[in-house]
Design a protein around this motif. Structure first.
Motif, mmCIF file in Angstrom:
data_model
loop_
_atom_site.group_PDB
_atom_site.id
_atom_site.type_symbol
_atom_site.label_atom_id
_atom_site.label_comp_id
_atom_site.label_asym_id
_atom_site.label_seq_id
_atom_site.Cartn_x
_atom_site.Cartn_y
_atom_site.Cartn_z
ATOM 1 N N ASP A 194 15.370 96.443 45.632
ATOM 2 C CA ASP A 194 16.420 95.564 45.122
ATOM 3 C C ASP A 194 17.200 96.234 43.989
ATOM 4 O O ASP A 194 18.406 96.035 43.847
ATOM 5 C CB ASP A 194 15.806 94.252 44.649
ATOM 6 N N ARG A 195 16.512 97.034 43.177
ATOM 7 C CA ARG A 195 17.181 97.745 42.081
ATOM 8 C C ARG A 195 18.107 98.836 42.591
ATOM 9 O O ARG A 195 19.058 99.209 41.907
ATOM 10 C CB ARG A 195 16.143 98.357 41.147
ATOM 11 N N ILE A 201 13.300 106.103 41.071
ATOM 12 C CA ILE A 201 12.976 104.908 41.853
ATOM 13 C C ILE A 201 12.623 105.303 43.278
ATOM 14 O O ILE A 201 11.640 104.832 43.850
ATOM 15 C CB ILE A 201 14.138 103.894 41.831
ATOM 16 N N ALA A 250 10.923 94.903 44.977
ATOM 17 C CA ALA A 250 11.598 94.845 43.684
ATOM 18 C C ALA A 250 12.344 96.149 43.409
ATOM 19 O O ALA A 250 13.481 96.133 42.921
ATOM 20 C CB ALA A 250 10.589 94.563 42.575
ATOM 21 N N LEU A 251 11.721 97.270 43.720
ATOM 22 C CA LEU A 251 12.385 98.561 43.500
ATOM 23 C C LEU A 251 13.553 98.754 44.458
ATOM 24 O O LEU A 251 14.601 99.277 44.067
ATOM 25 C CB LEU A 251 11.377 99.708 43.651
ATOM 26 N N ASP A 271 24.755 95.336 42.724
ATOM 27 C CA ASP A 271 25.026 93.900 42.623
ATOM 28 C C ASP A 271 26.431 93.638 43.138
ATOM 29 O O ASP A 271 27.395 94.285 42.736
ATOM 30 C CB ASP A 271 24.933 93.427 41.172
ATOM 31 N N GLN A 280 17.881 106.474 39.820
ATOM 32 C CA GLN A 280 17.734 106.229 41.252
ATOM 33 C C GLN A 280 16.772 107.234 41.879
ATOM 34 O O GLN A 280 15.995 106.872 42.756
ATOM 35 C CB GLN A 280 19.092 106.282 41.943
ATOM 36 N N GLU A 286 14.435 102.697 31.522
ATOM 37 C CA GLU A 286 15.264 102.629 32.713
ATOM 38 C C GLU A 286 14.951 103.811 33.630
ATOM 39 O O GLU A 286 14.892 104.950 33.170
ATOM 40 C CB GLU A 286 16.744 102.648 32.336
#
Length: 75
Positions: A67-68, A15, A64-65, A72, A12, A9
């Motif tokens: 979006d992470r 990322i 994709a990153l 949500d 942030q 994992e």
């Protein structure tokens, strides 16, 4: 064991750092593609195709990153 031990994992911060690197590489590819277009009256289309494919793969990874990073939201 649920198999999640193999999943790494990213925080942030990690990322965001990876996003910065990928965005820079994406810009560099953009400049390389433009340079190939303008450097020769007959550019190397195979090279251009490879660079564009790599640029698209980077864009997919960037999205994709990103979006992470977004939380949500359950509607």
């Amino acid at each position: 064991m649920d198999g999640s031990d193999n999943v790494v994992e990213l925080t942030q911060k990690e990322i965001r750092a990876e996003l910065a690197l990928l965005r820079q590489e994406h810009r560099d590819l953009d400049h390389a593609i433009e340079a190939i277009h303008t450097a020769s009256p007959q550019p190397d289309y195979l090279q251009l195709q490879r660079l564009k494919r790599k640029k698209l793969a980077l864009k997919d990874r960037i999205l994709a990153l990103e979006d992470r990073l977004l939380p949500d939201i359950i509607a």
